[in-house]
Design an enzyme around this catalytic site. Structure first.
Site, PDB file in Angstrom:
ATOM      1  CE  LYS A   1       1.192  -1.445   1.292  1.00 52.17           C
ATOM      2  NZ  LYS A   1       0.663  -2.833   1.294  1.00 52.17           N
TER       3      LYS A   1
ATOM      4  CB  SER B   1      -0.857  -3.013  -2.147  1.00 47.16           C
ATOM      5  OG  SER B   1      -0.799  -3.493  -0.822  1.00 47.16           O
TER       6      SER B   1
ATOM      7  CB  SER C   1      -0.183  -6.637  -0.279  1.00 48.22           C
ATOM      8  OG  SER C   1      -1.427  -6.510  -0.925  1.00 48.22           O
TER       9      SER C   1
END
Length: 511
Positions: A106, A187, A211
């Site tokens: 990420k 996210s 997330s």
């Protein structure tokens, strides 16, 4: 869009099969290592496969922000090490199974190399972390190849109240690979999409409040949100030291557990949290809990307020079938349980988070930014100024930055913030923690990320596993949540559930 799909399908057939007939699509870590061992695959070939797949799919899915120009060199080094060692790199343990394997991170997980770490924002483009994030250092020691950075909701969805549903300025709008118009959630959006669409062997995400669990559920992959402190947060763009955690997102529970084994442990740069959580790490690692009979004897709670699906809907039918299957496997499924003050816990505007998180974010982010080299911004105030100066690129009019402004207006952890944090701790202790202890539960189950806020305020772990697909083809998951340190039990249950249901299928790319 529909005219694009036949060409996409044809391209996927070509991309799925590589050298010597090795099939990349849906390949597990065990299959990859088998290919390495029998000579049908090399790390260099594997990296090329994934780079080709990213080139083919990313214009549609926007799952990857940046690929690592050094990935092929890392892969070549892994191949050379494997040749010299005659297989010693495949010794028992997570390090062996990740050796030479490409992984996407990420874009808020820092790397000291040729790729950027920007949390999806142009404000951090060109900044250089002083070192690899703690979890990245562990992955490198395990021999993994850093393939690149995955797209994410910009600033981990902590910029504005409306959120961005998988959008970032650098990465664009990410799309669900099953139904392109469906929410991909966030996210850790790109990490989940990339894992689902076989754009990397495995991926890493972060979670503060849902997330990992949400995008993993909606993209039909497995996500593990570890107990806070089990994995180091050092070198990761932060939100809250109380709630931030780093975890794997993969296509199977087995692969996710192998990655978890590689990234847990003490880090001097995140000492307080990792020391406190180190007592939970089992001797011999987590892979030992991958047991097909892992549901036998487990007590699983079903809290009220989450499975409110009408009779006859796909979700209602499928979840009821899953409860029955767990019962057949020897689990005791206890329904109609009440989590005390659940409505308050789920109300982030009134449960204390709106006071605690902005103050924690400002302190944590300013500390992170001050440690960077060549950074265009050095404080939250400068990030706000950057967005004001680049309103088009950062979609300032559409998205805004209300949370940033509220955070910048805080002045540290004062009496009000301490009272809010104390209140959150009490909500957790009197809520899920009390419920699980009173009923001697090994886990509670909820759909998708419904329990995420409850787990977040207590720093508690969860694992989500694919559970089904709606009538329109959109995935949904089943999450197993537990008390701090309950990873072994959750792994046993999640793995056993996965084995008896075998729900997951490859993406359909429906328009």
């Amino acid at each position: 869009m529909p005219r694009l799909l036949p060409a996409l399908a044809a391209a996927l057939v070509l991309l799925a099969t590589g050298a010597n007939g090795f099939r990349i699509e849906e390949a597990s870590l065990a299959t990859i290592q088998q290919g390495f061992g029998n000579g049908s695959l090399t790390s260099v070939q594997l990296v090329r496969f994934y780079l080709d797949r990213i080139r083919g799919l990313n214009p549609l899915l926007h799952a990857v922000i940046e690929v690592n120009p050094d990935a092929l060199r890392q892969a070549a080094r892994a191949d050379a090490e494997r040749r010299r060692s005659s297989g010693r790199y495949l010794a028992a343990g997570a390090g062996g199974i990740l050796h030479g394997v490409p992984i996407l991170l990420k874009d808020n997980i820092g790397t000291r190399d040729a790729i950027n770490t920007t949390a999806g924002s142009f404000a951090l483009l060109g900044s250089v972390p002083p070192r690899d994030a703690g979890v990245v250092s562990r992955l490198r020691r395990a021999g993994a190849v850093v393939l690149g950075k995955a797209n994410m909701e910009e600033w981990a969805n902590f910029r504005s109240l409306p959120g961005t549903d998988g959008w970032s300025a650098r990465g664009g709008q990410a799309r669900n690979p099953y139904v392109l118009t469906a929410s991909p959630c966030g996210s850790s959006t790109g990490s989940s999409i990339a894992a689902a669409a076989s754009m990397a062997a495995v991926t890493l995400g972060t979670e503060t409040d849902g997330s990992i669990i949400c995008p993993a559920s909606l993209n039909s992959v497995v996500g593990i949100k570890p107990t806070v402190g089990l994995t180091s947060r050092a070198g990761v763009v932060p939100i809250s030291p109380r709630q931030d955690t780093i975890g794997p997102i993969c296509r199977t529970v087995t692969d996710a557990v192998h990655v978890l084994d590689a990234i847990v442990g003490y880090d001097a740069l995140d000492a307080a949290a990792t020391v406190a959580a180190s007592k939970y790490i089992p001797h011999g690692g987590y892979a030992q809990f991958l047991k097909k009979g892992g549901l036998q004897g487990k007590r699983i709670g079903v809290p009220n307020g989450f499975f409110n699906y009408a009779n006859g809907t796909v979700q209602h039918t499928v979840y009821q079938q899953h409860f029955y299957r767990m019962w057949l496997q020897g689990a005791t499924v206890i329904e109609n349980l009440e989590i005390e003050n659940l409505s308050v816990i789920l109300d982030s505007l009134n449960n204390g988070e709106q006071i605690a998180l902005p103050a924690e974010f400002k302190l944590s982010l300013n500390s992170y930014l001050s440690d960077l080299s060549n950074s265009p911004v050095r404080s939250l105030a400068e990030v706000i100024d950057f967005n004001n100066a680049h309103p088009v690129e950062e979609k300032l009019k559409e998205i805004g930055q209300l949370i940033f402004l509220a955070a910048e207006n805080t002045t540290g952890i004062g009496a009000m913030e301490k009272a809010a944090i104390s209140g959150l701790n009490k909500l957790s202790a009197d809520g899920l923690e009390k419920l699980m202890k009173e009923h001697e539960l090994d886990a509670v189950v909820t759909p998708d990320s419904a329990l995420a806020p409850v787990l977040a305020i207590g720093g508690m772990p969860a694992i989500t596993v694919p559970a089904g697909y709606s009538s329109s083809g959109v995935p949904f998951g089943l999450s197993f949540g537990g008390l701090r340190g309950y990873e072994p039990r959750l792994i046993e249950m999640a793995y056993a559930f996965e084995q008896i249901t075998n729900v997951r299928k490859a993406p359909t790319f429906l328009p």
